[in-house]
Structures are given as structure tokens and as C-alpha cells.
Motif scaffolding. Sequence first.
Motif, PDB file in Angstrom:
ATOM      1  N   GLY A   1       0.818  -1.214   0.000  1.00 16.13           N
ATOM      2  CA  GLY A   1       0.000   0.000   0.000  1.00 16.13           C
ATOM      3  C   GLY A   1       0.850   1.262   0.000  1.00 16.13           C
TER       4      GLY A   1
ATOM      5  N   SER B   1     -10.298   6.146   5.103  1.00 15.46           N
ATOM      6  CA  SER B   1      -9.576   5.707   6.304  1.00 15.46           C
ATOM      7  C   SER B   1      -8.373   4.840   5.933  1.00 15.46           C
ATOM      8  CB  SER B   1     -10.504   4.960   7.262  1.00 15.46           C
ATOM      9  OG  SER B   1     -10.977   3.770   6.668  1.00 15.46           O
ATOM     10  N   VAL B   2      -8.525   4.005   4.917  1.00 20.28           N
ATOM     11  CA  VAL B   2      -7.412   3.175   4.453  1.00 20.28           C
ATOM     12  C   VAL B   2      -6.327   4.072   3.854  1.00 20.28           C
ATOM     13  CG1 VAL B   2      -6.734   1.370   2.817  1.00 20.28           C
ATOM     14  CG2 VAL B   2      -8.901   1.178   4.058  1.00 20.28           C
ATOM     15  N   THR B   3      -6.747   5.023   3.048  1.00 18.30           N
ATOM     16  CA  THR B   3      -5.796   5.960   2.442  1.00 18.30           C
ATOM     17  C   THR B   3      -5.050   6.723   3.525  1.00 18.30           C
ATOM     18  OG1 THR B   3      -7.269   6.186   0.543  1.00 18.30           O
ATOM     19  CG2 THR B   3      -5.566   7.864   0.801  1.00 18.30           C
TER      20      THR B   3
ATOM     21  N   HIS C   1      -2.263   4.630   4.971  1.00 15.76           N
ATOM     22  CA  HIS C   1      -1.129   4.547   4.042  1.00 15.76           C
ATOM     23  C   HIS C   1      -0.333   5.853   4.050  1.00 15.76           C
ATOM     24  CE1 HIS C   1      -2.275   0.685   2.552  1.00 15.76           C
ATOM     25  NE2 HIS C   1      -3.281   1.098   1.803  1.00 15.76           N
TER      26      HIS C   1
ATOM     27  N   ALA D   1      -7.247   8.823  -2.585  1.00 14.88           N
ATOM     28  CA  ALA D   1      -8.225   7.777  -2.257  1.00 14.88           C
ATOM     29  C   ALA D   1      -8.978   7.334  -3.507  1.00 14.88           C
ATOM     30  CB  ALA D   1      -9.197   8.276  -1.189  1.00 14.88           C
ATOM     31  N   GLU D   2      -9.325   8.290  -4.381  1.00 11.28           N
ATOM     32  CA  GLU D   2      -9.991   7.935  -5.647  1.00 11.28           C
ATOM     33  C   GLU D   2      -9.091   7.055  -6.507  1.00 11.28           C
ATOM     34  OE1 GLU D   2     -11.135  11.432  -7.797  1.00 11.28           O
ATOM     35  OE2 GLU D   2     -12.221  12.271  -6.084  1.00 11.28           O
TER      36      GLU D   2
ATOM     37  N   HIS E   1      -5.397   3.079 -12.928  1.00  9.50           N
ATOM     38  CA  HIS E   1      -4.361   2.056 -12.955  1.00  9.50           C
ATOM     39  C   HIS E   1      -3.103   2.661 -13.530  1.00  9.50           C
ATOM     40  CE1 HIS E   1      -7.666  -0.665 -12.233  1.00  9.50           C
ATOM     41  NE2 HIS E   1      -8.293  -0.066 -13.204  1.00  9.50           N
TER      42      HIS E   1
ATOM     43  N   LEU F   1      -6.572   5.210  -5.564  1.00  6.75           N
ATOM     44  CA  LEU F   1      -6.377   3.908  -4.922  1.00  6.75           C
ATOM     45  C   LEU F   1      -7.643   3.069  -4.971  1.00  6.75           C
ATOM     46  CD1 LEU F   1      -4.375   5.006  -1.744  1.00  6.75           C
ATOM     47  CD2 LEU F   1      -3.507   3.593  -3.616  1.00  6.75           C
ATOM     48  N   ASP F   2      -8.786   3.749  -5.120  1.00  7.40           N
ATOM     49  CA  ASP F   2     -10.092   3.099  -5.118  1.00  7.40           C
ATOM     50  C   ASP F   2     -10.335   2.372  -3.797  1.00  7.40           C
ATOM     51  OD1 ASP F   2     -12.582   2.553  -6.231  1.00  7.40           O
ATOM     52  OD2 ASP F   2     -11.913   0.702  -7.175  1.00  7.40           O
ATOM     53  N   VAL F   3      -9.979   3.077  -2.706  1.00  5.78           N
ATOM     54  CA  VAL F   3     -10.209   2.554  -1.359  1.00  5.78           C
ATOM     55  C   VAL F   3     -10.824   3.646  -0.493  1.00  5.78           C
ATOM     56  CG1 VAL F   3      -8.344   0.844  -1.467  1.00  5.78           C
ATOM     57  CG2 VAL F   3      -7.882   3.101  -0.521  1.00  5.78           C
ATOM     58  N   ASP F   4     -11.303   3.250   0.660  1.00  5.85           N
ATOM     59  CA  ASP F   4     -11.909   4.156   1.622  1.00  5.85           C
ATOM     60  C   ASP F   4     -10.887   5.177   2.122  1.00  5.85           C
ATOM     61  OD1 ASP F   4     -12.651   4.517   4.807  1.00  5.85           O
ATOM     62  OD2 ASP F   4     -14.399   4.416   3.489  1.00  5.85           O
TER      63      ASP F   4
END
Length: 173
Positions: A35, A63-65, A68, A55-56, A168, A58-61
Motif C-alpha cells: 500500500g 480511512s485506508v488511504t 497509508h 483515495a480515488e 491504474h 487507490l479506489d479505497v476508503d
Amino acid sequence: MAARSQYEELARQLSAVGAVKRGLARSLPADCPGGSAVVLALLHHHGEMRISRLAELLDVDMSVTSRHVAHVAERGWIERSPDPADKRSRILRLTPDGITVLDDLNRRTTEMFAHNLSDWSDDEVGQLNTLLARLRDSFACRGPGGCGPGKHGADCRSRQADGDNDLHTRTPV
């Protein structure tokens, strides 16, 4: 259109790509999990940005971003500075140490591929790169506003090139 059995085999092969990704992840330094490597690669590829944009990509929430980002910031690989347009937001950018880490990650990844694919010709590696890019493009173009099957053309490719749908990018893992 390919036979159904070809799609079934493709699904099996793509599932097996997980072993390749795990091998690549094992080549990463202990203090730089996948990550974190992706955060560095995205900041290098896209330049400075807000955490919401990261976050967009990474395409994750969020909080996850945030986890990282905290990880790489604690190591001095990125800096977080106030956004002049919105003082509540922060702009993320790579530091020279972050670029050094990313260079090392790219070197490790390249060496791992070179070692494991040493019996492949340049043409074979090129064919794989071309087909994987085509597969990725086919999935990217089929979303909302994209082209339909059999209608993949320059129009949807230019939208991807604009970066609007560039979720990507080349990452170390």
C-alpha cells in the motif's frame, strides 16, 4: 468472440497471478508494504494531490488511504502541506527520500521480473505487456460512459489518456 472455455481458463490464470503479486510483495523492504509503495508510485505518476484524490486513485476508503499516508509520512517519504485553496486540506507530495525509496522499489521489481522471466524473449515480454494493457483498457472502457463490446476505439482511449479514468498506473507491486 472467444469460446467460453477460453474465458474460464483466463479466470484461472488471473487468479494465479496472485502468486506473482505475492512474490513481488516479498521483494519489498519490510518498512514499505504494498500500500505504501502504491502511494509513492501514484504521487510520482500524478504529482502532488489532496488525500481525497489519492483515495480515488487507490479506489479505497478514506480511512485506508489515511493509514497509508500516515505510514509514508512518518518515514519522511512524503510531505503534507496546507492546501492554499483550502487550509483545512493537505497537499501530498513526494520528498527526495520518497523518490529514492521509489527508485529502489522499481529496481527491485525490475530485477525480480528479469530473474524470473530470464528465459523469455523481449518480444514475449512485449506481447504480455501489450495484452495486459489491452485487458486493463477493455475493463476500464466498459464502465459508465465507456464504449461497448466491439466498439472500443480512439474515443475511449483518448478519455483514458486524459487521466480522468486513470485508476491504474505502473506501481511497484
